[in-house]
Motif scaffolding. Structure first.
Motif, PDB file in Angstrom:
ATOM      1  N   LEU A  68     -18.680  36.927 -21.840  1.00  0.00           N
ATOM      2  CA  LEU A  68     -18.745  35.326 -21.980  1.00  0.00           C
ATOM      3  C   LEU A  68     -17.235  34.960 -22.439  1.00  0.00           C
ATOM      4  CD1 LEU A  68     -22.472  34.517 -22.890  1.00  0.00           C
ATOM      5  CD2 LEU A  68     -21.309  33.960 -20.449  1.00  0.00           C
ATOM      6  N   GLY A  69     -17.036  35.592 -23.522  1.00  0.00           N
ATOM      7  CA  GLY A  69     -15.991  35.231 -24.500  1.00  0.00           C
ATOM      8  C   GLY A  69     -14.791  35.541 -23.692  1.00  0.00           C
ATOM      9  N   THR A  70     -14.829  36.656 -22.861  1.00  0.00           N
ATOM     10  CA  THR A  70     -13.746  37.143 -22.094  1.00  0.00           C
ATOM     11  C   THR A  70     -13.399  36.443 -20.856  1.00  0.00           C
ATOM     12  OG1 THR A  70     -13.955  39.589 -22.882  1.00  0.00           O
ATOM     13  CG2 THR A  70     -13.044  39.088 -20.680  1.00  0.00           C
ATOM     14  N   ALA A  71     -14.300  35.919 -20.274  1.00  0.00           N
ATOM     15  CA  ALA A  71     -14.433  34.907 -19.346  1.00  0.00           C
ATOM     16  C   ALA A  71     -13.732  33.458 -19.556  1.00  0.00           C
ATOM     17  CB  ALA A  71     -15.798  34.431 -18.663  1.00  0.00           C
ATOM     18  N   VAL A  72     -14.165  33.144 -20.727  1.00  0.00           N
ATOM     19  CA  VAL A  72     -13.516  31.975 -21.480  1.00  0.00           C
ATOM     20  C   VAL A  72     -11.925  32.122 -21.775  1.00  0.00           C
ATOM     21  CG1 VAL A  72     -13.368  30.271 -23.169  1.00  0.00           C
ATOM     22  CG2 VAL A  72     -15.667  30.879 -22.308  1.00  0.00           C
ATOM     23  N   TRP A  73     -11.567  33.088 -22.113  1.00  0.00           N
ATOM     24  CA  TRP A  73     -10.284  33.441 -22.367  1.00  0.00           C
ATOM     25  C   TRP A  73      -9.404  33.443 -21.286  1.00  0.00           C
ATOM     26  CZ3 TRP A  73      -6.431  33.059 -25.969  1.00  0.00           C
ATOM     27  CH2 TRP A  73      -5.332  33.745 -25.751  1.00  0.00           C
ATOM     28  N   ARG A  74      -9.824  34.257 -20.172  1.00  0.00           N
ATOM     29  CA  ARG A  74      -9.197  34.469 -19.099  1.00  0.00           C
ATOM     30  C   ARG A  74      -8.992  33.161 -18.248  1.00  0.00           C
ATOM     31  NH1 ARG A  74      -8.684  39.708 -16.542  1.00  0.00           N
ATOM     32  NH2 ARG A  74      -9.262  38.453 -14.423  1.00  0.00           N
ATOM     33  N   GLU A  75     -10.041  32.089 -18.298  1.00  0.00           N
ATOM     34  CA  GLU A  75      -9.969  30.710 -17.538  1.00  0.00           C
ATOM     35  C   GLU A  75      -9.069  30.131 -18.396  1.00  0.00           C
ATOM     36  OE1 GLU A  75     -10.646  27.972 -14.883  1.00  0.00           O
ATOM     37  OE2 GLU A  75     -11.175  30.112 -14.555  1.00  0.00           O
ATOM     38  N   THR A  76      -9.034  29.940 -19.533  1.00  0.00           N
ATOM     39  CA  THR A  76      -8.444  28.708 -20.806  1.00  0.00           C
ATOM     40  C   THR A  76      -7.164  29.191 -21.583  1.00  0.00           C
ATOM     41  OG1 THR A  76      -9.704  29.223 -22.497  1.00  0.00           O
ATOM     42  CG2 THR A  76     -10.768  27.512 -20.656  1.00  0.00           C
ATOM     43  N   GLN A  77      -7.060  30.510 -21.696  1.00  0.00           N
ATOM     44  CA  GLN A  77      -6.131  31.057 -22.454  1.00  0.00           C
ATOM     45  C   GLN A  77      -6.194  30.562 -23.899  1.00  0.00           C
ATOM     46  OE1 GLN A  77      -3.658  33.609 -21.505  1.00  0.00           O
ATOM     47  NE2 GLN A  77      -5.540  33.733 -20.204  1.00  0.00           N
ATOM     48  N   THR A  78      -7.553  30.100 -24.278  1.00  0.00           N
ATOM     49  CA  THR A  78      -7.873  29.766 -25.401  1.00  0.00           C
ATOM     50  C   THR A  78      -8.761  30.407 -26.455  1.00  0.00           C
ATOM     51  OG1 THR A  78      -7.245  27.489 -24.488  1.00  0.00           O
ATOM     52  CG2 THR A  78      -8.509  27.354 -26.694  1.00  0.00           C
ATOM     53  N   VAL A  79      -8.469  30.670 -27.492  1.00  0.00           N
ATOM     54  CA  VAL A  79      -9.763  31.288 -28.443  1.00  0.00           C
ATOM     55  C   VAL A  79     -10.837  30.190 -28.459  1.00  0.00           C
ATOM     56  CG1 VAL A  79     -10.146  31.987 -30.813  1.00  0.00           C
ATOM     57  CG2 VAL A  79      -7.987  32.513 -29.734  1.00  0.00           C
TER      58      VAL A  79
END
Length: 143
Positions: A68-79
């Motif tokens: 889930l965290g990887t998906a968020v990073w890939r989508e938003t480029q935000t920690v």
């Protein structure tokens, strides 16, 4: 499978490096990028299991949280930090089996992202999860 045997990931998977100490200790993990997104995988070992010889629920949830965290990073480029995660355990994984999963963001605002993940052994679903992540804007990747 013994703890020292090769993890023998399927074709296209490469070792994941640069992970934090908790995740590195639980691995080794592998990943690949596809046209549809990304996939993470791990060869289940005895140390990943509970006293019944199946993958511990906490290990499955930690693996899903990373997806889930990887998906968020890939989508938003935000920690981002996990705010909430819900998991549905659908079946189990046993030592020697290849466990893999993927995730995607379903909606993102300026401050939070909503996402979902699936874990599989072959075509057998093992876990489905949803999550809400707080986007830490001060850590946003500069373009």
């Amino acid at each position: 499978m013994t703890e020292s045997e090769d993890d023998n990931p399927p074709a296209g998977f490469v070792a994941s490096t640069g992970r934090g100490p908790y995740t590195s200790h639980n691995g080794p993990f592998f990943h690949k990028v596809t046209d549809e997104g990304f996939v993470h995988g791990v060869r289940v070992r005895k140390r990943h299991c509970n006293s019944r010889g199946i993958t511990h629920g906490g290990m499955l949830m930690a693996f899903a949280d990373g997806l889930l965290g990887t998906a968020v990073w890939r989508e938003t480029q935000t920690v981002a930090l996990t705010v909430r995660m819900n998991s549905d355990f659908l079946s189990s994984a046993r030592p020697g089996e290849w466990l893999e999963g993927t995730a995607r963001v379903t909606r993102a605002t300026r401050s939070v992202a909503f996402c979902e993940a699936e874990l599989y052994v072959g075509t057998r679903p093992v876990l489905k999860a949803t999550g809400v992540f707080k986007l830490m804007q001060r850590h946003k990747e500069k373009a």
